[in-house]
Design a protein around this motif. Structure first.
Motif, PDB file in Angstrom:
ATOM      1  N   ILE A 149       8.110   3.048  16.114  1.00 60.66           N
ATOM      2  CA  ILE A 149       8.405   2.593  14.755  1.00 60.66           C
ATOM      3  C   ILE A 149       7.124   2.211  14.029  1.00 60.66           C
ATOM      4  CG2 ILE A 149       9.430   0.684  13.446  1.00 60.66           C
ATOM      5  CD1 ILE A 149      11.752   0.769  15.527  1.00 60.66           C
ATOM      6  N   ASN A 150       6.232   1.498  14.713  1.00 63.10           N
ATOM      7  CA  ASN A 150       4.977   1.086  14.084  1.00 63.10           C
ATOM      8  C   ASN A 150       4.072   2.270  13.785  1.00 63.10           C
ATOM      9  OD1 ASN A 150       4.386  -2.014  13.788  1.00 63.10           O
ATOM     10  ND2 ASN A 150       5.765  -1.760  15.519  1.00 63.10           N
ATOM     11  N   VAL A 151       4.014   3.237  14.687  1.00 58.01           N
ATOM     12  CA  VAL A 151       3.226   4.451  14.429  1.00 58.01           C
ATOM     13  C   VAL A 151       3.798   5.190  13.223  1.00 58.01           C
ATOM     14  CG1 VAL A 151       2.610   6.728  15.344  1.00 58.01           C
ATOM     15  CG2 VAL A 151       2.376   4.699  16.791  1.00 58.01           C
ATOM     16  N   ALA A 152       5.119   5.330  13.190  1.00 56.50           N
ATOM     17  CA  ALA A 152       5.761   6.010  12.060  1.00 56.50           C
ATOM     18  C   ALA A 152       5.500   5.264  10.754  1.00 56.50           C
ATOM     19  CB  ALA A 152       7.261   6.138  12.303  1.00 56.50           C
ATOM     20  N   ASN A 153       5.556   3.944  10.774  1.00 60.02           N
ATOM     21  CA  ASN A 153       5.288   3.156   9.571  1.00 60.02           C
ATOM     22  C   ASN A 153       3.866   3.365   9.066  1.00 60.02           C
ATOM     23  OD1 ASN A 153       7.721   1.938   8.913  1.00 60.02           O
ATOM     24  ND2 ASN A 153       7.376   0.189  10.264  1.00 60.02           N
ATOM     25  N   VAL A 154       2.909   3.427   9.981  1.00 57.39           N
ATOM     26  CA  VAL A 154       1.514   3.629   9.574  1.00 57.39           C
ATOM     27  C   VAL A 154       1.344   5.018   8.965  1.00 57.39           C
ATOM     28  CG1 VAL A 154      -0.847   3.901  10.448  1.00 57.39           C
ATOM     29  CG2 VAL A 154       0.549   1.948  11.172  1.00 57.39           C
ATOM     30  N   VAL A 155       1.937   6.029   9.596  1.00 53.64           N
ATOM     31  CA  VAL A 155       1.845   7.391   9.070  1.00 53.64           C
ATOM     32  C   VAL A 155       2.546   7.487   7.711  1.00 53.64           C
ATOM     33  CG1 VAL A 155       2.525   9.793   9.458  1.00 53.64           C
ATOM     34  CG2 VAL A 155       1.596   8.446  11.337  1.00 53.64           C
ATOM     35  N   TYR A 156       3.728   6.888   7.606  1.00 51.57           N
ATOM     36  CA  TYR A 156       4.494   6.915   6.361  1.00 51.57           C
ATOM     37  C   TYR A 156       3.753   6.200   5.233  1.00 51.57           C
ATOM     38  CZ  TYR A 156       8.719   6.786   3.431  1.00 51.57           C
ATOM     39  OH  TYR A 156       9.627   6.942   2.417  1.00 51.57           O
ATOM     40  N   SER A 157       2.913   5.234   5.606  1.00 52.92           N
ATOM     41  CA  SER A 157       2.113   4.515   4.605  1.00 52.92           C
ATOM     42  C   SER A 157       1.217   5.464   3.820  1.00 52.92           C
ATOM     43  CB  SER A 157       1.251   3.452   5.277  1.00 52.92           C
ATOM     44  OG  SER A 157       2.052   2.445   5.827  1.00 52.92           O
ATOM     45  N   ALA A 158       0.747   6.518   4.478  1.00 55.79           N
ATOM     46  CA  ALA A 158      -0.103   7.496   3.788  1.00 55.79           C
ATOM     47  C   ALA A 158       0.639   8.126   2.615  1.00 55.79           C
ATOM     48  CB  ALA A 158      -0.556   8.579   4.768  1.00 55.79           C
ATOM     49  N   TYR A 159       1.939   8.237   2.725  1.00 56.59           N
ATOM     50  CA  TYR A 159       2.751   8.762   1.624  1.00 56.59           C
ATOM     51  C   TYR A 159       3.103   7.665   0.628  1.00 56.59           C
ATOM     52  CZ  TYR A 159       6.978  10.072  -0.878  1.00 56.59           C
ATOM     53  OH  TYR A 159       7.902  10.276  -1.844  1.00 56.59           O
ATOM     54  N   VAL A 160       3.651   6.568   1.127  1.00 59.22           N
ATOM     55  CA  VAL A 160       4.173   5.508   0.249  1.00 59.22           C
ATOM     56  C   VAL A 160       3.103   4.976  -0.686  1.00 59.22           C
ATOM     57  CG1 VAL A 160       5.104   3.146   0.190  1.00 59.22           C
ATOM     58  CG2 VAL A 160       6.066   4.822   1.763  1.00 59.22           C
ATOM     59  N   PHE A 161       1.921   4.733  -0.159  1.00 62.59           N
ATOM     60  CA  PHE A 161       0.891   4.103  -0.979  1.00 62.59           C
ATOM     61  C   PHE A 161       0.186   5.078  -1.925  1.00 62.59           C
ATOM     62  CE2 PHE A 161       1.099   0.897   2.592  1.00 62.59           C
ATOM     63  CZ  PHE A 161       1.899   0.031   1.869  1.00 62.59           C
ATOM     64  N   THR A 162       0.626   6.345  -1.925  1.00 60.63           N
ATOM     65  CA  THR A 162       0.162   7.269  -2.971  1.00 60.63           C
ATOM     66  C   THR A 162       1.104   7.249  -4.164  1.00 60.63           C
ATOM     67  OG1 THR A 162       1.366   9.179  -2.094  1.00 60.63           O
ATOM     68  CG2 THR A 162      -0.896   8.831  -1.280  1.00 60.63           C
ATOM     69  N   LEU A 163       2.267   6.643  -3.997  1.00 63.50           N
ATOM     70  CA  LEU A 163       3.249   6.538  -5.077  1.00 63.50           C
ATOM     71  C   LEU A 163       2.844   5.413  -6.031  1.00 63.50           C
ATOM     72  CD1 LEU A 163       6.497   6.776  -2.926  1.00 63.50           C
ATOM     73  CD2 LEU A 163       5.450   8.599  -4.290  1.00 63.50           C
ATOM     74  N   PRO A 164       3.345   5.457  -7.251  1.00 64.36           N
ATOM     75  CA  PRO A 164       3.087   4.336  -8.171  1.00 64.36           C
ATOM     76  C   PRO A 164       3.656   3.036  -7.585  1.00 64.36           C
ATOM     77  CG  PRO A 164       4.114   6.173  -9.324  1.00 64.36           C
ATOM     78  CD  PRO A 164       4.148   6.503  -7.870  1.00 64.36           C
ATOM     79  N   ILE A 165       3.000   1.939  -7.884  1.00 66.44           N
ATOM     80  CA  ILE A 165       3.469   0.644  -7.384  1.00 66.44           C
ATOM     81  C   ILE A 165       4.886   0.413  -7.884  1.00 66.44           C
ATOM     82  CG2 ILE A 165       3.138  -1.850  -7.498  1.00 66.44           C
ATOM     83  CD1 ILE A 165       0.162  -1.360  -7.615  1.00 66.44           C
ATOM     84  N   GLY A 166       5.744   0.048  -6.958  1.00 63.31           N
ATOM     85  CA  GLY A 166       7.142  -0.183  -7.302  1.00 63.31           C
ATOM     86  C   GLY A 166       7.877  -0.784  -6.117  1.00 63.31           C
TER      87      GLY A 166
END
Length: 104
Positions: free
Chosen positions: A43-60
């Motif tokens: 879960i933590n590995v997936a969260n870190v990888v997913y962060s690469a996508y999420v934090f490219t989105l506009p703040i929301g």
């Protein structure tokens, strides 16, 4: 605030609040014996990888929700690692005394 932003904010708050009882109980009791270490690592590995996508989105709202998941899953992993280390330190041969035999 448009309807999509309102819905995103409301759902992020509900998802985060729904995890608080589990997280607060784990932090308060330090009992994570019902959690799988392998699962928490994945879960933590997936969260870190997913962060690469999420934090490219506009703040929301998704930033708020994902940040909450990052922190809460990391806390659960740390508690689980401490629990595993604590259990392994109590085994005979690793500095702990063996259990007394039961005499009947």
């Amino acid at each position: 605030m448009d309807l999509a932003m309102l819905a995103g904010t409301a759902s992020a708050v509900v998802f985060a609040v729904s995890n608080l009882p589990m997280l607060s109980k784990a932090v308060r009791t330090r009992d994570v014996s019902s959690y799988s270490l392998a699962s928490l690592v994945m879960i933590n590995v997936a969260n870190v990888v997913y962060s690469a996508y999420v934090f490219t989105l506009p703040i929301g709202p998704v930033w708020m929700l994902h940040t909450f998941y990052l922190v809460s899953c990391a806390v659960m992993l740390v508690l689980c690692l401490r629990s595993v280390r604590g259990r392994s330190g109590r085994r005979p041969g690793r500095g702990a005394l063996p259990a007394e035999p039961v005499r009947g």
